[in-house]
Design a protein around this motif. Structure first.
Motif, PDB file in Angstrom:
ATOM      1  N   PRO A 157     -96.033 -47.360  36.757  1.00 32.94           N
ATOM      2  CA  PRO A 157     -96.185 -46.468  37.908  1.00 32.94           C
ATOM      3  C   PRO A 157     -95.814 -47.224  39.176  1.00 32.94           C
ATOM      4  CG  PRO A 157     -98.297 -47.428  37.390  1.00 32.94           C
ATOM      5  CD  PRO A 157     -97.317 -47.969  36.364  1.00 32.94           C
ATOM      6  N   GLU A 158     -95.752 -46.551  40.288  1.00 36.67           N
ATOM      7  CA  GLU A 158     -95.540 -47.225  41.562  1.00 36.67           C
ATOM      8  C   GLU A 158     -96.648 -48.263  41.760  1.00 36.67           C
ATOM      9  OE1 GLU A 158     -95.299 -46.147  46.353  1.00 36.67           O
ATOM     10  OE2 GLU A 158     -95.318 -44.544  44.839  1.00 36.67           O
ATOM     11  N   GLY A 159     -96.277 -49.479  42.057  1.00 30.29           N
ATOM     12  CA  GLY A 159     -97.244 -50.565  42.206  1.00 30.29           C
ATOM     13  C   GLY A 159     -97.500 -51.336  40.924  1.00 30.29           C
ATOM     14  N   GLY A 160     -96.968 -50.846  39.786  1.00 31.17           N
ATOM     15  CA  GLY A 160     -97.130 -51.561  38.518  1.00 31.17           C
ATOM     16  C   GLY A 160     -96.347 -52.860  38.524  1.00 31.17           C
ATOM     17  N   ARG A 161     -96.811 -53.819  37.762  1.00 33.95           N
ATOM     18  CA  ARG A 161     -96.232 -55.164  37.795  1.00 33.95           C
ATOM     19  C   ARG A 161     -95.488 -55.525  36.507  1.00 33.95           C
ATOM     20  NH1 ARG A 161     -98.722 -58.474  41.695  1.00 33.95           N
ATOM     21  NH2 ARG A 161     -99.088 -57.191  43.548  1.00 33.95           N
ATOM     22  N   LEU A 162     -94.389 -56.237  36.674  1.00 32.79           N
ATOM     23  CA  LEU A 162     -93.601 -56.775  35.576  1.00 32.79           C
ATOM     24  C   LEU A 162     -93.528 -58.285  35.759  1.00 32.79           C
ATOM     25  CD1 LEU A 162     -91.626 -56.435  33.155  1.00 32.79           C
ATOM     26  CD2 LEU A 162     -89.803 -56.082  34.836  1.00 32.79           C
ATOM     27  N   VAL A 163     -94.023 -59.031  34.772  1.00 34.23           N
ATOM     28  CA  VAL A 163     -94.056 -60.494  34.841  1.00 34.23           C
ATOM     29  C   VAL A 163     -93.253 -61.045  33.664  1.00 34.23           C
ATOM     30  CG1 VAL A 163     -95.510 -62.552  34.809  1.00 34.23           C
ATOM     31  CG2 VAL A 163     -96.326 -60.455  35.929  1.00 34.23           C
ATOM     32  N   VAL A 164     -92.232 -61.855  33.965  1.00 29.47           N
ATOM     33  CA  VAL A 164     -91.364 -62.388  32.917  1.00 29.47           C
ATOM     34  C   VAL A 164     -91.213 -63.889  33.091  1.00 29.47           C
ATOM     35  CG1 VAL A 164     -89.127 -62.251  31.779  1.00 29.47           C
ATOM     36  CG2 VAL A 164     -90.073 -60.215  32.881  1.00 29.47           C
TER      37      VAL A 164
END
Length: 301
Positions: free
Chosen positions: A224-231
């Motif tokens: 969603p808007e504001g959701g985080r993706l960490v790679v």
């Protein structure tokens, strides 16, 4: 980079999170410890050894948070989440590459340190092994893989040496492969060139870069808007894909703009971090690690 990864996810106790690279369960453990009973962690791993750790009870959740393990490649992220009733997630973590466990098991063939069968499959249900590749591809095909995925300066010479060696005896083990290319390893750089060679074959066997692109595209749909993706990536090929994606929402790195020149980018990169000297000292594998954190944003247009 565990602390940085958890900070990047910005975990809410009642949120839903995905660890697409369960491995030994270290990151999943850290996520679960930050969740309450309303929280949910879904973990993916295509490796049967990771599945066994969960099925045997060696790895389990003890704080009441909901946990779902899926023994599949993360390229199938969206379909398997939907199968388990999950259509949106608050954050997703991907720690790419080979797990420490895979490196340490000789018969998997991931490490140049051991003599083992030349396998390199992350999912042992897969049909094609590295042994199949080195004994069947022509010189042109081998050279392409070694140059593209291993970035080997002498890819052509190595491919030619492999073809010559297998004409005499089938290349079966990691030692056989190392012996085949022995004369093409620059003095003082033997381990580096072997690592590049094994990386190239591993990426081809597992279709890693294609799977990464598919996963990132699906992750953006799920956040969603504001959701985080960490790679967390470990070599330039992976990191280039992630960097471009977090910069532009596509894999070319081209930022699209509206009629007024405003960027139409669905994600923005918040941080880009290399491993600290202390972490590299404790874990040499972290030397090449790069952690990137992106946040889903609203696109006006």
């Amino acid at each position: 980079m565990l602390g940085e990864a958890m900070d990047g996810l910005n975990i809410r106790p009642d949120g839903t999170y995905v660890d697409v690279t369960f491995g030994g369960g270290g990151h999943s453990r850290a996520i679960v410890e930050r969740l309450g009973q309303e929280g949910h962690l879904v973990a993916f791993d295509q490796d049967s050894d990771a599945a066994q750790r969960v099925e045997s009870g060696e790895w389990r959740v003890e704080n009441g948070a909901k946990f779902t393990f899926i023994n599949e490649n993360f390229r199938h992220l969206k379909s398997f989440l939907r199968l388990h009733g999950v259509r949106q997630v608050d954050g997703l973590l991907a720690d790419l590459g080979v797990s420490s466990h895979q490196f340490d098991v000789a018969e998997r063939g991931f490490s140049t340190r051991f003599d083992g069968e030349l396998d390199l499959r992350m999912d042992r249900r897969g049909d094609v092994t590295a042994r199949d590749l080195v004994n069947s591809l022509d010189e042109e095909g081998l050279a392409r893989i070694l140059k593209l995925y291993g970035e080997l300066p002498n890819a052509r010479q190595m491919a030619r040496a492999i073809v010559k060696s297998r004409s005499e005896n089938e290349i079966v083990t990691t030692t056989d492969l190392k012996e085949a290319v022995r004369h093409h390893l620059p003095r003082g750089m033997e381990n580096k060139y072997l690592a590049m060679l094994f990386q190239a074959l591993r990426i081809e066997v597992n279709g890693e870069l294609e799977a990464l692109r598919e996963m990132l595209t699906q992750a953006l749909d799920l956040l969603p808007e504001g959701g985080r993706l960490v790679v967390i990536s470990y070599h330039s090929l992976e990191d280039r894909i992630v960097k471009n994606f977090m910069r532009s929402g596509n894999f070319e790195g081209t930022v699209e703009k509206d009629f007024y020149g405003n960027p139409l980018t669905p994600i923005r990169q918040l941080t880009s971090t290399a491993a600290s000297e202390a972490e590299v000292a404790a874990n040499s594998r972290a030397r090449s690690a790069r952690l990137r954190v992106g946040e889903k944003v609203k696109v006006n247009g």
